[in-house]
Design a protein around this motif. Sequence first.
Motif, short mmCIF file in Angstrom:
data_model
loop_
_atom_site.label_atom_id
_atom_site.label_comp_id
_atom_site.label_asym_id
_atom_site.label_seq_id
_atom_site.Cartn_x
_atom_site.Cartn_y
_atom_site.Cartn_z
N HIS A 16 1.02 -1.16 0.04
CA HIS A 16 -0.05 -0.19 -0.02
C HIS A 16 0.91 1.28 0.16
O HIS A 16 0.61 1.94 -0.76
N GLU A 17 1.74 1.48 0.92
CA GLU A 17 2.35 2.56 1.01
C GLU A 17 3.31 2.96 -0.15
O GLU A 17 3.50 3.85 -0.58
N ALA A 18 4.24 1.77 -0.62
CA ALA A 18 4.93 1.87 -1.57
C ALA A 18 4.40 2.27 -2.88
O ALA A 18 4.64 3.13 -3.90
N PHE A 19 2.93 1.65 -3.19
CA PHE A 19 2.19 1.89 -4.41
C PHE A 19 1.80 3.48 -4.18
O PHE A 19 1.90 4.04 -5.20
N ALA A 20 1.29 3.82 -3.11
CA ALA A 20 0.94 5.23 -3.02
C ALA A 20 1.80 6.32 -3.38
O ALA A 20 1.48 7.35 -3.58
N ALA A 21 3.21 5.99 -3.06
CA ALA A 21 4.37 6.93 -2.99
C ALA A 21 4.71 7.08 -4.46
O ALA A 21 5.84 7.74 -4.60
N LEU A 22 4.36 6.34 -5.27
CA LEU A 22 4.74 6.41 -6.80
C LEU A 22 4.47 7.93 -7.48
O LEU A 22 3.71 8.43 -7.06
N PRO A 23 5.40 8.19 -8.20
CA PRO A 23 5.08 9.44 -8.98
C PRO A 23 4.02 9.63 -9.81
O PRO A 23 4.11 9.81 -11.02
N TRP A 24 2.65 9.47 -9.39
CA TRP A 24 1.59 9.34 -10.24
C TRP A 24 1.50 10.66 -11.12
O TRP A 24 0.63 10.29 -12.09
N GLN A 25 1.77 11.69 -10.78
CA GLN A 25 1.68 12.88 -11.65
C GLN A 25 2.89 13.52 -12.24
O GLN A 25 3.00 14.52 -12.66
N ALA A 26 3.76 12.55 -12.49
CA ALA A 26 4.96 12.75 -13.15
C ALA A 26 5.28 12.08 -14.31
O ALA A 26 4.63 11.12 -14.31
N PRO A 27 6.03 12.70 -15.25
CA PRO A 27 6.42 11.70 -16.55
C PRO A 27 7.24 10.55 -16.32
O PRO A 27 7.09 9.77 -17.22
N ALA A 28 7.64 10.46 -15.10
CA ALA A 28 8.42 9.36 -14.67
C ALA A 28 7.43 8.05 -14.35
O ALA A 28 8.05 7.00 -13.80
N LEU A 29 6.07 8.40 -14.48
CA LEU A 29 5.16 7.45 -13.87
C LEU A 29 5.54 5.94 -14.38
O LEU A 29 5.70 4.86 -13.51
N PHE A 30 5.51 5.77 -15.73
CA PHE A 30 5.45 4.32 -16.11
C PHE A 30 6.44 3.70 -15.78
O PHE A 30 6.57 2.40 -15.47
N SER A 31 7.79 4.40 -15.98
CA SER A 31 9.17 3.45 -15.77
C SER A 31 9.14 3.09 -14.24
O SER A 31 9.69 2.15 -13.91
N ALA A 32 8.73 4.04 -13.31
CA ALA A 32 8.61 3.80 -11.81
C ALA A 32 7.76 2.74 -11.35
O ALA A 32 8.04 1.67 -10.71
N LEU A 33 6.42 3.01 -12.19
CA LEU A 33 5.51 1.67 -11.76
C LEU A 33 6.16 0.41 -12.49
O LEU A 33 5.90 -0.72 -11.80
N HIS A 34 6.82 0.47 -13.45
CA HIS A 34 7.16 -0.99 -14.09
C HIS A 34 8.32 -1.59 -13.02
O HIS A 34 8.13 -2.69 -13.04
N ARG A 35 9.14 -0.78 -12.69
CA ARG A 35 10.24 -1.06 -11.86
C ARG A 35 9.75 -1.55 -10.40
O ARG A 35 9.82 -2.66 -9.93
N HIS A 36 8.69 -0.92 -10.23
CA HIS A 36 7.89 -1.42 -8.65
C HIS A 36 7.18 -2.72 -8.80
O HIS A 36 7.45 -3.67 -7.90
#
Length: 210
Positions: free
Chosen positions: A112-132
Motif C-alpha cells: 500500500h505505502e510504496a504503491f501510493a508513493a509512486l510519482p503518479w503525476q509525473a512523466p516518470a510514472l510508467f518507468s517507476a511503476l514498471h520497476r515497482h
Amino acid sequence: MRDDYAKNRRVAEAFYEHTRQAVTESGLPVLEVTDAQQRGSTFGARLANAVADAFAAGYDRVIAVGNDCPTLHEVDWTAITERLDDGRPVLGPTSGHAGTYLIGLSRDQFEHEAFAALPWQAPALFSALHRHLADASGAAPVRLAVRDDVNAPAELHALVRRGRSGGLAARLRRVLGHTHHTSDSSSRRTTRPVLERRSRAPPYSSVPGR
C-alpha cells in the motif's frame, strides 16, 4: 458559464459511460470508484485506497482502469486475466510511455505505502511503476498495446474527428455540437475543466480479477 459547465459534465459522462460499457462487457466483476468515493489527500493515496478496498472485499487480482482511454473497448480482458493468473502484473502504456491506462496486479504484488508513493503525476510514472511491479512480482510486467488517452482539448477534438472509439465519438459529437469546428481558444474554454490532466494513471474504476 453555466452552459459550458453543463457541456463539460456531459463530456465527462460520455467518457464514463464508454468506460463502464467496456468493463461491463469484460465479463469480470466491476467495482466503480467515483470522485465522491475516493479517500486520501493525494492521487496516489486515493488510488492505493481503492485498490486496497478491492483486495479487502476478497478479490485476489485487480485490474484498475481510468475513464480517459477511448479505445478501452478493444482490450483483450481474457489475455490480461491469464497473465495475472500466471503471476505476471500487467501494464497498459499510454502514448509516449509516460503514463498508463490500465494496471493489473495480484494481492501479493501490492504494498500500500510504496504503491501510493509512486510519482503518479509525473512523466516518470510508467518507468517507476514498471520497476515497482517487477520488484514486487519477481517478473517484468506484461506490456499491453500502447493506447491514447484524452487529457487536453486538442486530443478531444482529434478523437471526435477520427471516430475510432466504439461509439464514444458519436456521443461526443452530440454533446459538443459544432464546437469541434471552432477556434482553439473557444475549444479550451468549453472543454478544459473536464480534460485537465490530473494524473498519468487510471483514476476511477477498478475491475477485480477472478
